[in-house]
Scaffold this motif. Structure first.
Motif, PDB file in Angstrom:
ATOM      1  N   UNK A 201      83.016   5.533  54.918  1.00 11.74           N
ATOM      2  CA  UNK A 201      83.694   6.307  56.121  1.00 11.74           C
ATOM      3  C   UNK A 201      85.105   6.172  55.858  1.00 11.74           C
ATOM      4  N   UNK A 202      85.566   7.376  56.331  1.00 14.23           N
ATOM      5  CA  UNK A 202      87.056   7.650  56.212  1.00 14.23           C
ATOM      6  C   UNK A 202      87.725   6.605  57.454  1.00 14.23           C
ATOM      7  N   UNK A 203      88.695   5.841  57.396  1.00 13.35           N
ATOM      8  CA  UNK A 203      89.317   5.000  58.417  1.00 13.35           C
ATOM      9  C   UNK A 203      90.690   5.267  58.455  1.00 13.35           C
ATOM     10  N   UNK A 204      91.332   6.089  57.752  1.00 15.14           N
ATOM     11  CA  UNK A 204      92.624   6.351  57.562  1.00 15.14           C
ATOM     12  C   UNK A 204      93.248   7.869  56.877  1.00 15.14           C
ATOM     13  N   UNK A 205      94.053   8.417  57.622  1.00 14.10           N
ATOM     14  CA  UNK A 205      94.391   9.662  56.857  1.00 14.10           C
ATOM     15  C   UNK A 205      95.922   9.958  57.281  1.00 14.10           C
ATOM     16  N   UNK A 206      96.751  10.238  56.191  1.00  8.24           N
ATOM     17  CA  UNK A 206      98.039  10.554  56.445  1.00  8.24           C
ATOM     18  C   UNK A 206      98.690  11.416  55.299  1.00  8.24           C
ATOM     19  N   UNK A 207      99.684  11.930  55.430  1.00  9.18           N
ATOM     20  CA  UNK A 207     100.281  12.787  54.563  1.00  9.18           C
ATOM     21  C   UNK A 207     101.568  11.922  54.173  1.00  9.18           C
ATOM     22  N   UNK A 208     102.131  11.544  52.975  1.00  8.54           N
ATOM     23  CA  UNK A 208     103.432  11.118  52.657  1.00  8.54           C
ATOM     24  C   UNK A 208     104.227  12.172  52.027  1.00  8.54           C
TER      25      UNK A 208
ATOM     26  N   UNK B 188      79.001  21.670  48.499  1.00 17.49           N
ATOM     27  CA  UNK B 188      79.856  20.324  48.879  1.00 17.49           C
ATOM     28  C   UNK B 188      81.122  20.655  49.197  1.00 17.49           C
ATOM     29  N   UNK B 189      81.820  20.352  50.260  1.00 20.30           N
ATOM     30  CA  UNK B 189      83.168  20.415  50.638  1.00 20.30           C
ATOM     31  C   UNK B 189      83.891  19.553  49.470  1.00 20.30           C
ATOM     32  N   UNK B 190      85.343  19.789  49.562  1.00 23.89           N
ATOM     33  CA  UNK B 190      86.089  18.704  48.742  1.00 23.89           C
ATOM     34  C   UNK B 190      86.038  17.492  49.506  1.00 23.89           C
ATOM     35  N   UNK B 191      86.051  17.341  51.047  1.00 26.01           N
ATOM     36  CA  UNK B 191      86.161  16.181  51.867  1.00 26.01           C
ATOM     37  C   UNK B 191      84.955  15.264  51.332  1.00 26.01           C
ATOM     38  N   UNK B 192      83.754  16.020  51.330  1.00 28.76           N
ATOM     39  CA  UNK B 192      82.495  15.082  51.189  1.00 28.76           C
ATOM     40  C   UNK B 192      82.481  14.711  49.539  1.00 28.76           C
ATOM     41  N   UNK B 193      83.086  15.575  48.669  1.00 29.43           N
ATOM     42  CA  UNK B 193      83.360  15.030  47.174  1.00 29.43           C
ATOM     43  C   UNK B 193      84.104  13.665  47.047  1.00 29.43           C
ATOM     44  N   UNK B 194      85.156  13.898  48.034  1.00 27.22           N
ATOM     45  CA  UNK B 194      85.851  12.841  47.874  1.00 27.22           C
ATOM     46  C   UNK B 194      85.377  11.493  48.473  1.00 27.22           C
ATOM     47  N   UNK B 195      84.728  11.790  49.779  1.00 28.17           N
ATOM     48  CA  UNK B 195      83.909  10.635  50.112  1.00 28.17           C
ATOM     49  C   UNK B 195      83.037   9.924  49.343  1.00 28.17           C
ATOM     50  N   UNK B 196      82.225  10.730  48.746  1.00 28.23           N
ATOM     51  CA  UNK B 196      81.057  10.531  47.597  1.00 28.23           C
ATOM     52  C   UNK B 196      81.750   9.444  46.345  1.00 28.23           C
ATOM     53  N   UNK B 197      83.119  10.022  45.886  1.00 26.02           N
ATOM     54  CA  UNK B 197      83.685   9.072  44.939  1.00 26.02           C
ATOM     55  C   UNK B 197      83.949   7.641  45.475  1.00 26.02           C
ATOM     56  N   UNK B 198      84.682   7.738  46.903  1.00 26.69           N
ATOM     57  CA  UNK B 198      84.756   6.357  47.277  1.00 26.69           C
ATOM     58  C   UNK B 198      83.480   5.574  47.576  1.00 26.69           C
ATOM     59  N   UNK B 199      82.433   6.164  47.919  1.00 27.40           N
ATOM     60  CA  UNK B 199      81.009   5.566  48.220  1.00 27.40           C
ATOM     61  C   UNK B 199      80.591   4.740  46.776  1.00 27.40           C
ATOM     62  N   UNK B 200      80.955   5.587  45.432  1.00 26.23           N
ATOM     63  CA  UNK B 200      80.679   4.879  44.563  1.00 26.23           C
ATOM     64  C   UNK B 200      81.501   3.819  44.165  1.00 26.23           C
TER      65      UNK B 200
END
Length: 157
Positions: free
Chosen positions: A20-27, A1-13
């Motif tokens: 689904x990812x709808x925004x990404x940025x670096x501050x 599992x990649x870090x991106x899919x692990x983060x998405x899985x947390x968001x799903x829970x």
């Protein structure tokens, strides 16, 4: 599992549906070290005033949005760590327009004394409902304070 899919899985829970990812940025927060007199820009500083992102996302057609911020650097209070108003996502927050920073939440709806500062180490993943009132102060250190900020919504939204 990649870090991106692990983060998405947390968001799903957290959302309770397939996220689904709808925004990404670096501050990035770091004090300017050079005078930019050539730039005719308002002086806003590095602080981000009290606000909630939910109205912005709703205007773009999104329902509930979960914001996740991966700390790329240590985020102590003096570097402009995230401040939140616990429970503010569960009630409407009035916004007032500003000349240069967009709408901000009124002090009556988010009193300063109720703010909680979330200091975090590099590698920490912070997660909150986009309706949560939040802010951050300026970076007063000589180190950068960078966050990878990701917004997730339900795939059926």
């Amino acid at each position: 599992m990649t870090s991106a899919s692990a983060i998405r899985d947390v968001a799903s829970v957290v959302i309770g549906a397939n996220a689904v990812l709808m925004e990404d940025k670096v501050t990035y927060k770091a004090a300017l070290t050079e005078d930019a007199a050539w730039a005719d820009l308002p002086i806003l500083g590095e602080d981000v005033r009290k606000h909630s992102d939910a109205a912005y996302f709703a205007a773009r057609g999104f329902g509930q949005v979960i914001t996740m911020a991966l700390c790329l650097d240590d985020c102590p209070a003096e570097a402009g760590a995230l401040q939140v108003w616990p429970g503010s996502h569960e009630r409407p927050a009035r916004h007032q327009p500003t000349a240069n920073q967009g709408p901000v939440v009124t002090d009556e709806d988010a009193p300063d004394e109720q703010a909680v500062t979330l200091e975090a180490s590099a590698g920490t993943l912070l997660t909150w409902d986009a309706a949560l009132v939040h802010a951050s102060g300026p970076n007063r250190t000589d180190r950068p304070r960078r966050l990878l900020v990701l917004g997730y919504t339900a795939s059926n939204a």
